[in-house]
Write an enzyme that holds these catalytic residues in place. Structure first.
Site, mmCIF file in Angstrom:
data_model
loop_
_atom_site.group_PDB
_atom_site.id
_atom_site.type_symbol
_atom_site.label_atom_id
_atom_site.label_comp_id
_atom_site.label_asym_id
_atom_site.label_seq_id
_atom_site.Cartn_x
_atom_site.Cartn_y
_atom_site.Cartn_z
ATOM 1 N N PHE B 111 0.855 -1.184 0.000
ATOM 2 C CA PHE B 111 0.000 0.000 0.000
ATOM 3 C C PHE B 111 0.899 1.245 0.000
ATOM 4 O O PHE B 111 1.844 1.345 0.781
ATOM 5 C CB PHE B 111 -0.913 -0.009 1.224
ATOM 6 C CG PHE B 111 -1.937 1.084 1.196
ATOM 7 C CD1 PHE B 111 -2.972 1.043 0.270
ATOM 8 C CD2 PHE B 111 -1.854 2.157 2.054
ATOM 9 C CE1 PHE B 111 -3.919 2.057 0.220
ATOM 10 C CE2 PHE B 111 -2.794 3.180 2.008
ATOM 11 C CZ PHE B 111 -3.822 3.135 1.091
ATOM 12 N N ASP B 182 2.207 -5.542 7.898
ATOM 13 C CA ASP B 182 1.028 -4.678 7.897
ATOM 14 C C ASP B 182 -0.196 -5.577 7.710
ATOM 15 O O ASP B 182 -0.309 -6.280 6.693
ATOM 16 C CB ASP B 182 1.152 -3.643 6.770
ATOM 17 C CG ASP B 182 -0.060 -2.704 6.697
ATOM 18 O OD1 ASP B 182 -1.139 -3.052 7.209
ATOM 19 O OD2 ASP B 182 0.085 -1.632 6.090
ATOM 20 N N TYR B 207 -10.701 -0.082 10.798
ATOM 21 C CA TYR B 207 -11.940 0.383 10.174
ATOM 22 C C TYR B 207 -12.362 -0.488 8.997
ATOM 23 O O TYR B 207 -13.397 -0.230 8.396
ATOM 24 C CB TYR B 207 -11.850 1.853 9.747
ATOM 25 C CG TYR B 207 -10.628 2.226 8.935
ATOM 26 C CD1 TYR B 207 -10.529 1.897 7.590
ATOM 27 C CD2 TYR B 207 -9.578 2.907 9.517
ATOM 28 C CE1 TYR B 207 -9.411 2.234 6.857
ATOM 29 C CE2 TYR B 207 -8.449 3.257 8.787
ATOM 30 C CZ TYR B 207 -8.367 2.920 7.460
ATOM 31 O OH TYR B 207 -7.267 3.248 6.738
ATOM 32 N N LYS B 208 -11.577 -1.496 8.685
ATOM 33 C CA LYS B 208 -11.933 -2.400 7.600
ATOM 34 C C LYS B 208 -12.708 -3.596 8.180
ATOM 35 O O LYS B 208 -13.863 -3.463 8.541
ATOM 36 C CB LYS B 208 -10.657 -2.829 6.863
ATOM 37 C CG LYS B 208 -9.929 -1.673 6.165
ATOM 38 C CD LYS B 208 -8.643 -2.149 5.505
ATOM 39 C CE LYS B 208 -7.864 -0.985 4.900
ATOM 40 N NZ LYS B 208 -8.493 -0.489 3.659
ATOM 41 N N ARG B 354 -12.714 -4.289 -7.147
ATOM 42 C CA ARG B 354 -12.362 -5.003 -5.933
ATOM 43 C C ARG B 354 -13.613 -5.306 -5.117
ATOM 44 O O ARG B 354 -14.458 -4.426 -4.922
ATOM 45 C CB ARG B 354 -11.397 -4.125 -5.135
ATOM 46 C CG ARG B 354 -10.705 -4.783 -4.004
ATOM 47 C CD ARG B 354 -9.631 -3.856 -3.440
ATOM 48 N NE ARG B 354 -10.214 -2.751 -2.686
ATOM 49 C CZ ARG B 354 -9.592 -2.097 -1.697
ATOM 50 N NH1 ARG B 354 -8.355 -2.421 -1.357
ATOM 51 N NH2 ARG B 354 -10.175 -1.109 -1.064
#
Lengths: 395, 395
Positions: B111, B182, B207-208, B354
């Site tokens: 990322f 990560d 938050y995912k 996605r």
């Protein structure tokens, strides 16, 4: 607007709140704001709320609402993270601006976290920088040409002593140093003229006099002429010029947005946005005048009743922020007893009883009654009761 | 617990949500939790809530709830800040552990913010460190004895490709490097065995798949044997052993709390705390099995109906995380048209459509219906309509 405007806040019954300098109270209507974010935005829009509800732009919008409260132009204030992180950002940028110097100068009265962040940065870069912390009164002579960065908190968190922002910034610049101001106890408390001071950086928090709530996002100000050359040390994706292009190399945003780091705390940002409504129609000069009147009255009432409490703040109201501190050897226990009587101030080691004056929700009668209770507690010795002696972790 | 448990979430009517890998939905009851914090805690206790409502300890308590979801022992996970800041903390500590090396190794699929934070750190310390980002498939041979730190995201945010945590950590250690994982797309999505991997650091967001809400606090894991010697670069007061002693020198907390920095975001921490309730009584293995079944079914349905969508994720479900990506040249517009039909996925540049699979609130019927809509949109060419072509900032 006439001050105070207590109807803008939800204050508990039977409490006189003299700790808004540590955590502001609840701005009325904040629950509705949060429910809207939770239900109408997150709950209904889900991921689309980043666009549709303006979550991504909220930090800019909120920064532009804080800017006029601290004498800064629009577009100069970036929101996010905590004050300690913002201190790090400012310091990391500042030391790069003075590569031929190796001293960060602060003072011994600065808030410890500012000093700690400097210590951590110095350890990380490990190339000869050091931190000096003379006593606040010795500061003027300590600003020498060895100093690369001067970092000070405008209002001393213990004593309320107010540094002369204009004069010290000028002295720092005369010595060739970069100036960083921490406005933790200034924003929303005293008039601040950042742009006029020409300081390079300022940082602050929003949960004190700005009433954003516990853990509200912090801010950083960068003088506009500097932002284009500033290479952020905390180069997160939301400081990138095109965060969603997902480029492999960091390319800083052209604006102050380059000081953004990661995903903003959307709910706490919305809370802060709402909390800033209380500043509509009131000037910092009005707030300051009211605060000085309240604090002067408090000092007079306390001193008339209780000589054991020694004023630890400057006596000249123009030389202190929006708080009054008294030194008292048993200040911790005394403050617990004061709180038990409904007057909420706080204690700061080693012996400081601290009282904040926030004219948006305090009036003269509050202050007179608070002085009566504080002095009664001290004079009566009720604080000697065992329940007031037990230390809690957060004091 | 039988999956899914849709009653634990407030999902909007008429939406199939396949973007919980970007922002999880609202855990039911979160509004009541926030009202309690705002009214009963902040509003009633004011500053006293730091003690009386457990605000100061909440990050530890929440960290201990996340630990078992990622295979970590209690006391090893510290909460706060954003994922980018946690990446910086881990990297800054890691480079100090290998002063004789000068390469941070990641991969080109990582990322961007992780890479950006490494670039910022390298610029700050400015002593010869560099960042290498080979293609993920070339990683094994890139882990050489020049490498001081390997930093990888476990599940690739674009393709969903899952790195072999155990094997890569072993390879990093064999080469003498420090390993940072990560877990942004792993925590709550796939079983993770941090302690067993022996990696030094891990970081992640909440938050995912952990549904903590927009801007929920991040986490950092430090292997327990390392914490005692770790000198935090971001040495904030809440990482101090005695934050309220206000000592002039930083003295790190003895525990993982030394990775705390500033004042925690109390409201968002309480939201996350509540969101973690959905994991009571369900194992990550159950979630993983259900996720694999859902994603396999989705791929089969899509490929049977629409050969234009090219699977961009590993075909072997054991080699991908809890998402499925298809490459499609007009993926941006196609995704906008899919969203307009009530199936929410997202797009990642340059051409990735996605879809995240979150078995806590998705069932097989959802997935079949979603595949029907996605393939209808692509096959019909409806995405060519002009309203789907306009790019929003957040894509």
């Amino acid at each position: 607007m006439t001050l105070p405007r207590k109807d803008l806040f939800d204050l508990p019954e039977g409490v006189i709140y003299l700790d808004g300098n540590s955590l502001g109270p609840v701005p009325r209507g904040i629950g509705d704001v949060v429910q809207r974010v939770l239900h109408d935005e997150w709950g209904t829009e889900l991921i689309r709320a980043w666009n549709n509800a303006g979550w991504m732009e909220a930090p800019q919008r909120v920064g532009d609402r804080i800017a006029p409260l601290i004498g800064a132009a629009p577009g100069t204030v970036a929101m996010g993270d905590t004050l300690s992180i913002k201190v790090f950002q400012a310091l990391a940028a500042a030391i790069k601006m003075r590569p031929d110097r190796r001293v960060i100068l602060s003072d011994s009265g600065n808030f410890p976290s500012d000093l700690y962040m400097a210590q951590g940065l110095i350890g990380l870069v490990d190339d000869g920088w050091s931190l000096r912390t003379p006593a606040p009164e010795d500061l003027a002579e300590a600003i020498t040409e060895e100093v690369g960065v001067v970092m000070l908190t405008h209002v001393d968190y213990r004593t309320g002593r107010l540094h002369d922002m204009q004069a010290i910034t000028q002295a720092a610049h005369d010595a060739g140093a970069v100036m960083i101001w921490d406005l933790a106890h200034s924003a929303g408390a005293v008039p601040v003229a950042l742009d006029a001071s020409a300081c390079e950086f300022a940082v602050g928090c929003t949960y004190k006099y700005l009433n954003g709530g516990p853990g509200a996002p912090a801010f950083i100000y960068v003088r506009p002429d500097l932002i284009g050359d500033l290479e952020p040390a905390l180069s997160g994706w939301l400081g990138h010029e095109a965060p969603f292009a997902m480029e492999p190399a960091y390319r800083p945003a052209l604006s102050t947005e380059r000081m953004r780091v990661g995903t903003p705390p959307v709910v706490q940002m919305a809370m802060l946005d709402h909390a800033l409504d209380v500043w509509d129609g009131v000037t910092m000069e009005e707030v300051r005048a009211a605060s000085m009147a309240l604090s002067e009255r408090f000092i007079a009432e306390v001193e008339a009743r209780c000589p054991d409490l020694a004023l630890a703040s400057p006596r000249d109201p123009s030389k202190r922020g929006s708080q009054v501190s008294f030194a008292y050897p048993d200040g911790y226990a005394a403050m617990q007893a004061v709180i038990a009587r409904g007057v909420i101030g706080d204690f700061r080691a080693p012996d400081i009883m601290r009282f904040g004056f926030t004219p948006l929700y305090l009036d003269e009668a509050d202050v007179i009654e608070a002085a009566r209770i504080v002095t009664d507690v001290v004079n009566s010795g009720v604080w000697r009761e065992p329940q007031f002696q037990v230390r809690s972790r957060v004091t």
